[in-house]
Enzyme design. Structure first.
Site, short mmCIF file in Angstrom:
data_model
loop_
_atom_site.label_atom_id
_atom_site.label_comp_id
_atom_site.label_asym_id
_atom_site.label_seq_id
_atom_site.Cartn_x
_atom_site.Cartn_y
_atom_site.Cartn_z
N HIS A 70 6.83 1.77 16.84
CA HIS A 70 6.27 1.16 15.63
C HIS A 70 7.10 -0.07 15.22
CE1 HIS A 70 3.28 2.03 12.54
NE2 HIS A 70 4.15 1.68 11.61
N TYR A 106 0.82 -1.20 0.00
CA TYR A 106 0.00 0.00 0.00
C TYR A 106 0.86 1.25 0.00
CZ TYR A 106 0.40 -0.33 5.16
OH TYR A 106 0.84 -0.44 6.44
#
Ligand code: FES
Length: 346
Positions: A154, A131
């Protein structure tokens, strides 16, 4: 174009026009052959990984993931593709361009698993989840330390899923998105869990847009083309009559000099044919380890060992037995002989 060691990466998503399926079977098969040989001309100039999206997404059918050193090669590949008969029936559904780049953030080392982020080395995982995404402008206004802390968190979550590999490319100023991320993995459910978990990380709050998302299935180019439907060159070969002993003409001696290799079709079987110093050998074209096409492999003429182009798996050409590397199972051996000026496979 100079990229100072960075690679150019293109995600080219193609959609087949339905009218192609109305063409004669022989034309469909010829189109696939043309397309595959058009792409094959670029072997050595880029990594080109084909994926099928048939059954996973409605607005595109295939992805050609391309990694190279210059934009000109990407242009040449696309020109070659659209110069084929099949190309006339393909539309670009989505296209994403980016460059590799070392991250500006620092993360705890992983040891042997650390990778040079400027070099894309695709793995053999079955799925690729792609994506494009754009971050909110506020993200870039945050103090660097704050962004570093958010990214560390993250990455910490990502490392809890070591079976999922991420490839990040940067598109700032080159294309509409800022980044393209492509995750490789064998398990869609593990990827789903990872993405859900990442949604709660501080960095995720600064995502402006991260769609569309593509779930892509890795296959050989031949299998991707066959996933489009229509007739395949293999099916066309099945219509070719064999002689009483089950042989077909695979080519002429003039076409297949010593050192030559060729993929031929025997019924619905793809067969890899090799001329090793004047002796012909024919084996199944599909590696027993993965989905590599063995007709693209390399033969050592002294040992008569065939090496798979994907992970270096080795096979004895005479017996098909595994002779090294990852394959545990052998490959099927076919008969090959010369009759007059023709090479026959059966
Ligand atoms: S596909 Fe892995 S060794 Fe051939």
């Amino acid at each position: 174009m100079s990229n100072k060691g960075r690679q150019c990466v293109r995600y080219l998503f193609l959609k087949l026009r339905p009218g192609w399926r109305d063409l004669e079977a022989s034309v469909q098969a010829r189109h696939k052959e043309e397309f595959a040989s058009g792409v094959k001309r670029f072997h050595g100039r880029l990594i080109l990984r084909p994926y099928s999206l048939v059954g996973t997404r409605g607005d595109c059918d295939m992805l050609l993931w391309q990694v190279t050193e210059d934009l000109e090669t990407l242009q040449a590949v696309e020109t070659a593709i659209f110069s084929t008969g099949l190309g006339a029936y393909l539309d670009i559904a989505y296209s994403y361009l980016g460059l590799t780049k070392q991250s500006e953030y620092e993360f705890p080392p992983l040891g042997e698993d650390d990778r040079d982020e400027t070099i894309i080395t695709p793995s053999d995982e079955k799925y690729l989840f792609v994506y494009p995404f754009i971050k909110k402008r506020e993200w870039y206004s945050l103090p660097f330390e704050e962004r570093q802390a958010a990214m560390t968190d993250h990455v910490r979550i990502g490392r809890e899923y070591p079976e999922i590999r991420i490839n990040t490319t940067y598109s700032f100023g080159l294309d509409d998105q800022e980044f393209v991320v492509a995750f490789e993995g064998d398990s869609p459910s593990r990827f789903l869990d990872l993405v859900m978990e990442l949604r709660s990380s501080p960095a995720s709050a600064y995502t402006e847009q991260d769609i569309p998302v593509f779930t892509c299935v890795q296959m050989s180019l031949w299998d991707v083309l066959d996933s489009l439907g229509g007739a395949s060159p293999g099916a066309r070969a099945a219509l070719v009559e064999t002689d009483s002993e089950g042989f077909i003409r695979a080519g002429t001696l003039a076409d297949l000099p010593p050192g030559a290799k060729k993929r031929v079709y025997l019924g619905t079987e793809a067969v890899a044919l090799f001329n090793v110093d004047g002796a012909f050998h024919a084996v199944s074209d599909r590696c027993s380890h993965g989905r590599a096409s063995l007709s693209e492999g390399r033969v050592d003429p002294d040992s008569c060992i065939l090496e798979c182009p994907w992970h270096g798996g080795k096979f004895e050409l005479a017996s098909g037995a595994p002779a090294g590397g990852p394959p545990q199972r052998g490959i099927r051996v076919f008969r090959a002989k010369v009759e007059g000026e023709y090479v026959l496979v059966g």
